[in-house]
Scaffold this motif. Structure first.
Motif, short mmCIF file in Angstrom:
data_model
loop_
_atom_site.label_atom_id
_atom_site.label_comp_id
_atom_site.label_asym_id
_atom_site.label_seq_id
_atom_site.Cartn_x
_atom_site.Cartn_y
_atom_site.Cartn_z
N ASP A 145 0.82 -1.21 0.00
CA ASP A 145 0.00 0.00 0.00
C ASP A 145 0.86 1.26 0.00
OD1 ASP A 145 -2.16 -1.66 0.04
OD2 ASP A 145 -2.62 -1.37 2.16
N ARG A 146 1.97 1.24 0.71
CA ARG A 146 2.83 2.42 0.76
C ARG A 146 3.54 2.65 -0.58
NH1 ARG A 146 6.52 2.49 5.98
NH2 ARG A 146 7.08 4.52 5.05
N LEU A 147 3.93 1.58 -1.25
CA LEU A 147 4.56 1.75 -2.56
C LEU A 147 3.56 2.27 -3.58
CD1 LEU A 147 7.10 1.49 -4.27
CD2 LEU A 147 6.39 -0.85 -4.84
N VAL A 148 2.35 1.76 -3.53
CA VAL A 148 1.31 2.26 -4.45
C VAL A 148 1.04 3.73 -4.19
CG1 VAL A 148 -1.16 2.12 -4.99
CG2 VAL A 148 0.21 0.03 -4.90
N MET A 149 0.98 4.13 -2.92
CA MET A 149 0.77 5.54 -2.58
C MET A 149 1.91 6.40 -3.12
SD MET A 149 0.18 7.28 1.18
CE MET A 149 1.80 6.74 1.76
N LEU A 150 3.15 5.91 -2.94
CA LEU A 150 4.31 6.64 -3.47
C LEU A 150 4.20 6.79 -4.98
CD1 LEU A 150 7.36 7.65 -2.87
CD2 LEU A 150 7.96 5.44 -3.85
N HIS A 151 3.84 5.71 -5.66
CA HIS A 151 3.71 5.77 -7.12
C HIS A 151 2.67 6.80 -7.54
CE1 HIS A 151 3.07 4.65 -11.25
NE2 HIS A 151 1.84 4.25 -10.98
N ARG A 152 1.54 6.81 -6.86
CA ARG A 152 0.47 7.76 -7.24
C ARG A 152 0.89 9.20 -7.00
NH1 ARG A 152 -4.26 5.29 -8.46
NH2 ARG A 152 -4.71 3.22 -7.60
N ARG A 153 1.69 9.42 -5.98
CA ARG A 153 2.07 10.79 -5.63
C ARG A 153 3.26 11.29 -6.44
NH1 ARG A 153 1.80 10.98 1.03
NH2 ARG A 153 -0.48 10.88 1.21
N HIS A 154 4.03 10.39 -7.00
CA HIS A 154 5.26 10.80 -7.66
C HIS A 154 5.35 10.21 -9.06
CE1 HIS A 154 6.90 12.60 -3.99
NE2 HIS A 154 6.39 11.57 -3.35
N GLY A 155 4.42 10.62 -9.90
CA GLY A 155 4.49 10.23 -11.30
C GLY A 155 5.73 10.82 -11.94
N LYS B 234 11.74 4.19 -7.14
CA LYS B 234 10.64 3.77 -6.26
C LYS B 234 10.99 2.46 -5.54
CE LYS B 234 7.20 6.20 -9.02
NZ LYS B 234 6.13 6.11 -10.03
N PHE B 235 11.62 1.54 -6.23
CA PHE B 235 12.01 0.30 -5.58
C PHE B 235 13.13 0.53 -4.56
CE2 PHE B 235 10.40 -1.92 -9.60
CZ PHE B 235 9.19 -2.21 -9.00
N ARG B 236 13.98 1.47 -4.83
CA ARG B 236 15.02 1.80 -3.84
C ARG B 236 14.37 2.37 -2.58
NH1 ARG B 236 17.80 4.25 -7.13
NH2 ARG B 236 19.05 2.47 -7.77
N TRP B 237 13.36 3.20 -2.77
CA TRP B 237 12.62 3.75 -1.62
C TRP B 237 11.92 2.63 -0.86
CZ3 TRP B 237 7.43 4.09 -0.17
CH2 TRP B 237 7.12 5.03 0.81
N LEU B 238 11.32 1.69 -1.58
CA LEU B 238 10.69 0.53 -0.93
C LEU B 238 11.71 -0.20 -0.06
CD1 LEU B 238 8.53 -1.80 -0.65
CD2 LEU B 238 9.50 -2.73 -2.76
N TRP B 239 12.87 -0.43 -0.61
CA TRP B 239 13.88 -1.20 0.11
C TRP B 239 14.41 -0.45 1.32
CZ3 TRP B 239 13.71 -5.97 -1.60
CH2 TRP B 239 14.67 -6.90 -1.18
N GLU B 240 14.73 0.84 1.13
CA GLU B 240 15.36 1.62 2.19
C GLU B 240 14.38 2.08 3.26
OE1 GLU B 240 19.05 3.67 -0.31
OE2 GLU B 240 17.18 4.79 0.05
N ASP B 241 13.24 2.67 2.84
CA ASP B 241 12.34 3.33 3.79
C ASP B 241 11.26 2.43 4.35
OD1 ASP B 241 13.87 5.40 2.82
OD2 ASP B 241 12.23 6.83 2.71
N ILE B 242 10.82 1.46 3.58
CA ILE B 242 9.75 0.58 4.06
C ILE B 242 10.32 -0.68 4.68
CG2 ILE B 242 7.69 -0.72 3.41
CD1 ILE B 242 7.23 1.26 1.17
N LEU B 243 11.20 -1.34 3.95
CA LEU B 243 11.76 -2.60 4.44
C LEU B 243 12.94 -2.39 5.38
CD1 LEU B 243 11.65 -4.63 1.11
CD2 LEU B 243 9.91 -4.51 2.91
#
Length: 228
Positions: A41-51, A58-67
């Motif tokens: 859900d957080r990655l989808v939100m990031l994608h919607r906000r940062h076209g 985005k995957f780097r953000w997933l890895w660093e900030d979420i995981l």
């Protein structure tokens, strides 16, 4: 309204030419699902906000900030390959943004047309070729590098002033790239609707807007010449 003529058109791809934003939203959800609902859900939100931001970012953000893990190049590449597999078929068949084909047909051969997208270069070329759209464009630019650098490369190669180039985009990243480089900007889609920007829900009004700008510029040139 700027007094500079429009001598070159630059288009983002997703959400501007191809109606593919939700295709990629679903793909981000699928890729992140194995990491849990919150990560998805957080990655989808990031994608919607940062076209306009590349999938690798985005995957780097997933890895660093979420995981909360240091990302490796191999991990980012694996997620990117999975993402590409998820979107491949839908990109072949998703509809065009309304007015896109009419815009390309109207200005092809009249003004140089270019693509400036956050999608990977090789994938971008392949999908536009497959869709029979690559023939419209003088050049097609995908990531890396980032969008402002891509747009700057287009302007530099065109030998035009930045103010003579119109960027058509649907995201804040597109708008900021245009501001950084100094081009004109036309906003497409709901995210950027504003009284301060030339805007359309899609591209169905773009032809008339460009034609009116060109006509207005011709009128200003005639009036200026008559006063000399």
């Amino acid at each position: 309204m700027t007094d500079f003529p429009i001598r070159c058109l630059v288009f983002d791809c997703d959400g501007v030419l191809l109606d593919s934003v939700e295709v990629k939203t679903r793909a981000f959800a699928r890729v992140a699902a194995p990491f849990g609902e919150e990560a998805r859900d957080r990655l989808v939100m990031l994608h919607r906000r940062h076209g306009g931001v590349s999938r690798q970012e985005k995957f780097r953000w997933l890895w660093e900030d979420i995981l909360q893990r240091p990302p490796s190049a191999a991990a980012i590449d694996a997620l990117s390959r999975h993402f590409a597999d998820c979107i491949a078929e839908e990109l072949r068949t998703c509809p065009l943004i309304p007015g896109a084909l009419e815009t390309l047909e109207r200005w092809h051969g009249v003004l140089p047309l270019h693509v400036c997208s956050g999608a990977p270069q090789e994938e971008l070329h392949a999908i536009l070729e497959l869709r029979g759209m690559s023939r419209y464009f003088a050049s097609i630019h995908g990531s890396p590098p980032k969008k402002a650098a891509l747009l700057q490369d287009i302007v530099d190669a065109s030998l035009l002033l930045p103010e003579e180039v119109l960027m058509v985009g649907d995201s804040g990243r597109d708008m900021r790239a245009a501001e950084a480089v100094g081009t004109q900007f036309y906003a497409c889609g709901p995210e950027l609707r504003s009284d301060s920007l030339p805007w359309g829900q899609d591209l169905r009004g773009l032809n008339d807007w460009i034609a009116a700008r060109l006509k207005n510029k011709d009128r200003l040139d005639i009036e200026t010449d008559s006063q000399v």
